[in-house]
Design an enzyme around this catalytic site. Structure first.
Site, PDB file in Angstrom:
ATOM      1  N   ASP A  94      29.539 -14.104 -58.555  1.00 26.24           N
ATOM      2  CA  ASP A  94      29.518 -15.521 -58.913  1.00 26.24           C
ATOM      3  C   ASP A  94      30.896 -16.096 -58.620  1.00 26.24           C
ATOM      4  O   ASP A  94      31.763 -16.169 -59.487  1.00 26.24           O
ATOM      5  CB  ASP A  94      29.129 -15.697 -60.383  1.00 26.24           C
ATOM      6  N   ALA A  95      31.100 -16.463 -57.350  1.00 26.77           N
ATOM      7  CA  ALA A  95      32.422 -16.870 -56.870  1.00 26.77           C
ATOM      8  C   ALA A  95      32.479 -18.351 -56.507  1.00 26.77           C
ATOM      9  O   ALA A  95      33.546 -18.926 -56.342  1.00 26.77           O
ATOM     10  CB  ALA A  95      32.797 -16.028 -55.651  1.00 26.77           C
ATOM     11  N   LYS A  96      31.312 -18.970 -56.359  1.00 18.55           N
ATOM     12  CA  LYS A  96      31.192 -20.398 -56.025  1.00 18.55           C
ATOM     13  C   LYS A  96      32.131 -20.794 -54.882  1.00 18.55           C
ATOM     14  O   LYS A  96      32.893 -21.735 -54.984  1.00 18.55           O
ATOM     15  CB  LYS A  96      31.427 -21.270 -57.266  1.00 18.55           C
ATOM     16  N   ARG A  97      32.033 -20.045 -53.790  1.00 17.43           N
ATOM     17  CA  ARG A  97      32.871 -20.303 -52.627  1.00 17.43           C
ATOM     18  C   ARG A  97      32.244 -21.390 -51.754  1.00 17.43           C
ATOM     19  O   ARG A  97      31.159 -21.868 -52.036  1.00 17.43           O
ATOM     20  CB  ARG A  97      33.064 -19.015 -51.825  1.00 17.43           C
TER      21      ARG A  97
END
Length: 272
Positions: A94-97
């Protein structure tokens, strides 16, 4: 991991539970702080106690990045432990890149190749050329932020353009991107009433649904409006499970919370 392998796991475990590993050193049981790597010690205990009840784990990378190199090493140990001991479990970075071209390719390499996650969360705001580099990786999944569970979701995501909400534009446009069959989508459980509309646009895609538990989302509503032919749901709970207790029994308490959700999911699957 392929989608059909994920569906097999869901049917086998009678669960579509995803457990969020969002480790805050201020919240974990104090006795773990004596460990050489308190974050990994906490994660390992949670995984050992809950792996039979869930089909996915989702570490939010911010909770690791905040502790610098030691945090990143704890994340690496966690994903290695999962891949070695529970290769059948779906893993989500869950890095929301989200950035253009080569930068997105490098982000994808970091999570798909170096850390060997099955999927990563990506923000769609920069459009096609920021997402397609992630989609190019075989048997890896890109989880696009579509309609999130936070208050600020109403700032942009539900605003209308040409009579259609922005999140619907995101869903429709994303279907035209190369390798879009590798897309999954984040849809908040607190937005359950939107799920029927979402399913009209993406009838079979998997949805990662945060917000059941601590944020007040309702499992039954999510299943009623969001379940697809191939189930198509991963319901995430983080704080509600991992911080069920901050005593030495924390792992058992987490397992009890996870089991409560798994049992509720088994009932929904029976109805399916």
């Amino acid at each position: 991991m392929t989608t059909s392998q994920l569906v097999q796991q869901i049917k086998k475990k009678k669960s579509f539970l995803c457990i969020g590993l969002d480790v805050d050193l201020n919240k974990i049981p104090q006795h773990l702080l004596k460990e050489e790597d308190p974050i990994f010690a906490f994660n390992k205990a949670i995984i050992d106690a809950t792996h039979h009840l869930c089909v996915a784990y989702k570490p939010n990378t911010a909770f690791y990045e905040a502790y610098g190199i030691k945090g990143w090493q704890a994340l690496e140990k966690t994903i290695n432990y999962l891949n070695k001991n529970h290769p059948d479990i779906f893993t989500i970075a869950d890095a929301k890149r989200g950035d253009i071209g080569n930068t997105s390719t490098m982000y994808a390499k970091a999570f798909f190749e170096d850390l060997a996650f099955d999927s990563v969360t990506v923000a769609p705001y920069m459009g096609k050329d920021s997402v397609e580099p992630f989609l190019a990786f075989e048997n890896k999944h890109t989880i696009l932020l579509a309609l999130t569970s936070n208050q600020g979701a109403f700032d942009f995501q539900t605003k209308s353009i040409d009579g259609k909400e922005v999140y619907k534009h995101v869903l429709e446009t994303s279907k035209s991107w190369k390798n879009s069959e590798n897309l999954m989508y984040v849809v908040g459980a607190t937005k359950a009433e939107f799920l029927a509309d979402i399913r009209n646009i993406i009838p079979n895609s998997f949805l990662l649904v945060p917000g059941v538990g601590a944020q007040g989302g309702n499992l039954q509503d999510v299943c009623k409006y969001g379940m697809s032919e191939n189930i198509g749901l991963l319901i995430n709970s983080s704080r509600g499970i991992i911080y069920a207790s901050n005593n030495t029994d924390f792992a058992q308490a987490a397992a009890k919370k996870a089991e409560d959700l798994q049992q509720a999911m088994a009932i929904e699957l029976k109805h399916h």
